[in-house]
Structure formats: C-alpha cells, structure tokens
Design an enzyme around this catalytic site. Structure first.
Site, short mmCIF file in Angstrom:
data_model
loop_
_atom_site.label_atom_id
_atom_site.label_comp_id
_atom_site.label_asym_id
_atom_site.label_seq_id
_atom_site.Cartn_x
_atom_site.Cartn_y
_atom_site.Cartn_z
N VAL A 139 -20.70 23.17 -15.10
CA VAL A 139 -20.51 24.21 -14.10
C VAL A 139 -20.40 25.56 -14.80
CG1 VAL A 139 -18.98 25.08 -12.28
CG2 VAL A 139 -19.39 22.62 -12.51
N CYS A 140 -21.13 26.54 -14.28
CA CYS A 140 -21.11 27.88 -14.85
C CYS A 140 -20.69 28.87 -13.77
CB CYS A 140 -22.49 28.23 -15.40
SG CYS A 140 -22.55 29.87 -16.16
N ILE A 141 -19.39 29.14 -13.74
CA ILE A 141 -18.86 30.17 -12.84
C ILE A 141 -17.87 31.01 -13.62
CG2 ILE A 141 -19.24 28.96 -10.65
CD1 ILE A 141 -16.32 28.08 -10.69
N ASN A 152 -25.91 27.19 -10.12
CA ASN A 152 -24.81 27.46 -11.05
C ASN A 152 -24.29 26.21 -11.75
OD1 ASN A 152 -24.12 29.49 -8.40
ND2 ASN A 152 -24.73 30.37 -10.36
N HIS A 178 -15.09 30.93 -17.43
CA HIS A 178 -15.53 31.57 -18.67
C HIS A 178 -14.33 32.06 -19.46
CE1 HIS A 178 -19.73 32.47 -16.82
NE2 HIS A 178 -19.59 31.20 -17.17
#
Length: 172
Positions: A91-93, A84, A97
């Site tokens: 960081v992609c959580i 992730n 978003h």
C-alpha cells in the site's frame, strides 16, 4: 527489552485491546501470531457505494521495532486492483510514508506518518483510499491509467474480479 521497545509493545497491545473493545466499521484486526505484537492481519470490507463494495480484502500490517516513531508497512494478501496498491500488494499512501520532508515535494510533512496515528487512523485512510484513489501518485501505473481513462470499462471489470475472488477466499 529497551524502554522504547517496552513502551511500543504497550502501545501496540493497547491499540489491539482498544480495537477489540471498540471495533471500527469496515475492518477487523488481529494478531497473526499471539506472541508477536508487531505483525497484524486485517480484513477490510469494501466500502459501500464503491467498486470495492462487497469485497473482503486481507492485508498484513508489520510494525517496526521503533513504532510509533516510524510507520508500519501494509501489504494486501488478497489480490486487489487499485492505483495506490502496487502489483505486489504494498500500500502506498501518505500516512504510511516515513515522517519528515518529502524529497520530491509532493507531500506535506503533516500528511506523512506522525506518531499520533493508530491502527484505526491507518485503516480509515486505507478505506478512504479504496473509495477515492489518488491517480496522481500511483503505485500501480497500469491501474491508475485505467482508472483515469477507462474507469467504467476495464478498470471496473478487474476490480469486480478481485471482489469476487476476495469473497471466495476470505476465510481460507
């Protein structure tokens, strides 16, 4: 400053003051530059009983001027191998978003950014992400593939290398 900017500055400084008074286990946070409340540096301690245990990972949180209406961006400065976290360290959580409906239908609106989130809730989510990667929504497809197919082999070796490197460079 507009009223919104003033309000956001107060919220940011309150969060910063609050974190200094009541530190949360697993991370520390501070301003990168004392004159800029919108750019923070965080140190995340790899959670116990995970492959990241013992690591000291440095990241930057950059808050938009309209925070808390929009989420900050988080980028690891220390190299990290994780499904992730993309290869650039972003960081992609879900919690980071943009608020509202997910155009792909993967996330519920309540899983995405909400103005009630704080640096503490973000960091708890990131620490949880380290402990339990989401292989179904990867930012790093190669890491996700290794995590699913070779978790105790190549994936574990790459994470161990990142942990060692993080320990060596943590306080540079």
């Amino acid at each position: 400053l507009t009223n919104l900017e003033s309000c956001c500055s107060l919220l940011n400084s309150f969060s910063y003051t609050e974190l200094n008074k009541n530190p949360v286990e697993g991370f520390s946070a501070g301003l990168i530059d004392d004159n800029d409340l919108y750019r923070w540096e965080v140190l995340i301690i790899g959670p116990p009983d995970t492959l990241y245990e013992g690591g000291v990972f440095k990241a930057h949180l950059t808050f938009p001027k309209d925070y808390p209406l929009r989420p900050p961006k988080m980028k690891f400065i220390t190299e990290i191998w994780h499904p992730n976290v993309d290869k650039n360290g972003d960081v992609c959580i879900s919690i980071l978003h943009e608020p509202g409906e997910d155009k792909y239908g993967y996330e519920k609106p309540e899983e995405r950014w909400l103005p009630i989130h704080t640096v503490e809730t973000i960091m708890i989510s990131v620490i949880s992400m380290l402990a339990d990667p989401n292989g179904d929504s990867p930012a790093n497809v190669d890491a996700a593939k290794e995590w699913r197919e070779d978790r105790n082999g190549e994936f574990k070796r790459k994470v161990a290398r990142c942990v060692r490197k993080s320990q060596e460079t943590a306080f540079e």
